[in-house]
Enzyme design. Structure first.
Site, PDB file in Angstrom:
ATOM      1  N   CYS A 192      45.347   4.852  37.001  1.00 27.02           N
ATOM      2  CA  CYS A 192      46.472   5.015  37.920  1.00 27.02           C
ATOM      3  C   CYS A 192      46.854   6.493  38.102  1.00 27.02           C
ATOM      4  CB  CYS A 192      47.648   4.155  37.497  1.00 27.02           C
ATOM      5  SG  CYS A 192      48.831   3.880  38.847  1.00 27.02           S
ATOM      6  N   HIS A 228      45.461  -1.194  36.822  1.00 22.95           N
ATOM      7  CA  HIS A 228      45.899  -1.097  35.424  1.00 22.95           C
ATOM      8  C   HIS A 228      45.119  -2.076  34.540  1.00 22.95           C
ATOM      9  CE1 HIS A 228      49.433   1.610  35.539  1.00 22.95           C
ATOM     10  NE2 HIS A 228      49.427   1.262  36.815  1.00 22.95           N
ATOM     11  N   GLU A 231      44.620  -1.842  31.460  1.00 17.61           N
ATOM     12  CA  GLU A 231      45.205  -1.915  30.118  1.00 17.61           C
ATOM     13  C   GLU A 231      46.212  -3.057  29.982  1.00 17.61           C
ATOM     14  OE1 GLU A 231      48.526  -0.175  32.317  1.00 17.61           O
ATOM     15  OE2 GLU A 231      46.350   0.067  32.427  1.00 17.61           O
TER      16      GLU A 231
END
Length: 268
Positions: A125, A232, A234
């Site tokens: 990001c 994202h 994660e």
């Protein structure tokens, strides 16, 4: 007599089995005081990759190389803040949006230095946007205002689960790094960003695009693992097979870099 405590300096860190991944912190005012902050989900993802995570505060530029001497990988995180547009020759479009010039001041020079050393880099990001700018590219400051582009911002009217829910598909470009890792051409991702790549930096390779054509992933071709993604991975990475593959590939590259550094110097 107590045994002496082990050293905690760089030589000690290099002897550990797990690779050390540096996670640059953001800068935030909490009350009247400045703090260094990093999201727990990035630390958790680095651990999923099999690495030791080390959150790093801002450092003077002259200390970057000493920091990289310890690193086996770099994980550039997302953030509410945007890259300051002065770094790609523009003025601020929306002054209500947060900036983090302290982070810009050392992560932008960090990126090319890490890549030149062959240190594995995974950028997410804001980190994705930083990498493009650091290598000579530019950004759309408001993707939703660009003709032909969709609104890629996340919802703000619910929980984190709603904000980070799947938003659109991405299509992987055949023959690249992302294709080699995933062996899957189309999958769904979350989307919580306002900025996006405008001009891709020279030498970078597009790895994936959104349905509206916006670049969702890129890399710098070569022998070193580096991957920059706009979404994202994660977020709940351990429950997402795509994310798990990405972090496992990053972790394997960090481990290989770590192991190469531990090899004895050849005889002369």
């Amino acid at each position: 007599m107590k045994a002496p405590l082990p050293s905690t300096g760089p030589s000690f860190l290099r002897t550990q089995r797990k690779p050390l991944v540096l996670i640059p912190a953001c800068n935030r005012m909490l009350g009247y005081h400045p703090f260094f902050v990093a999201g727990q989900k990035y630390v958790d993802a680095a651990r999923l990759a099999g690495a030791i995570a080390l959150v790093v505060p801002s450092v003077p530029i002259e200390e970057i190389d000493a920091l990289l001497d310890m690193a086996d990988g770099i994980l550039l995180t997302g953030s509410p803040s945007n890259v300051h547009p002065s770094h790609f020759g523009e003025t601020v479009h929306d002054e209500s949006l947060p900036l983090d010039p302290v982070r810009d001041g050392w992560t932008l020079p960090l990126i090319p230095r890490a890549l030149s050393r062959g240190i594995p880099l995974f950028a997410i990001c804001r980190g994705f946007q930083e990498a493009n700018v650091a290598l000579g590219g530019s950004l759309h400051q408001a993707v939703q205002e660009v003709p032909g582009q969709n609104d890629h911002r996340g919802r703000t009217d619910g929980t984190a689960e709603i904000q980070y829910d799947f938003a659109h598909e991405v299509e992987v470009i055949p023959g690249g790094a992302l294709d080699a890792i995933l062996d899957q051409r189309i999958f769904r991702v979350n989307s919580v960003h306002g900025q996006g790549v405008n001009r891709l930096a020279p030498g970078l390779r597009v790895e994936a695009r959104a349905p509206d054509g916006l670049i969702e992933a890129f890399s710098l071709p070569g022998d070193t693992f580096n991957l920059c993604v706009q979404w994202h991975p994660e977020w709940q990475a351990a429950q997402n097979p795509i994310s798990t593959k990405l972090f496992q590939a990053f972790g394997a590259a960090c481990q290989a870099y770590h192991d190469r550094r531990r090899q004895p110097a050849p005889d002369r």
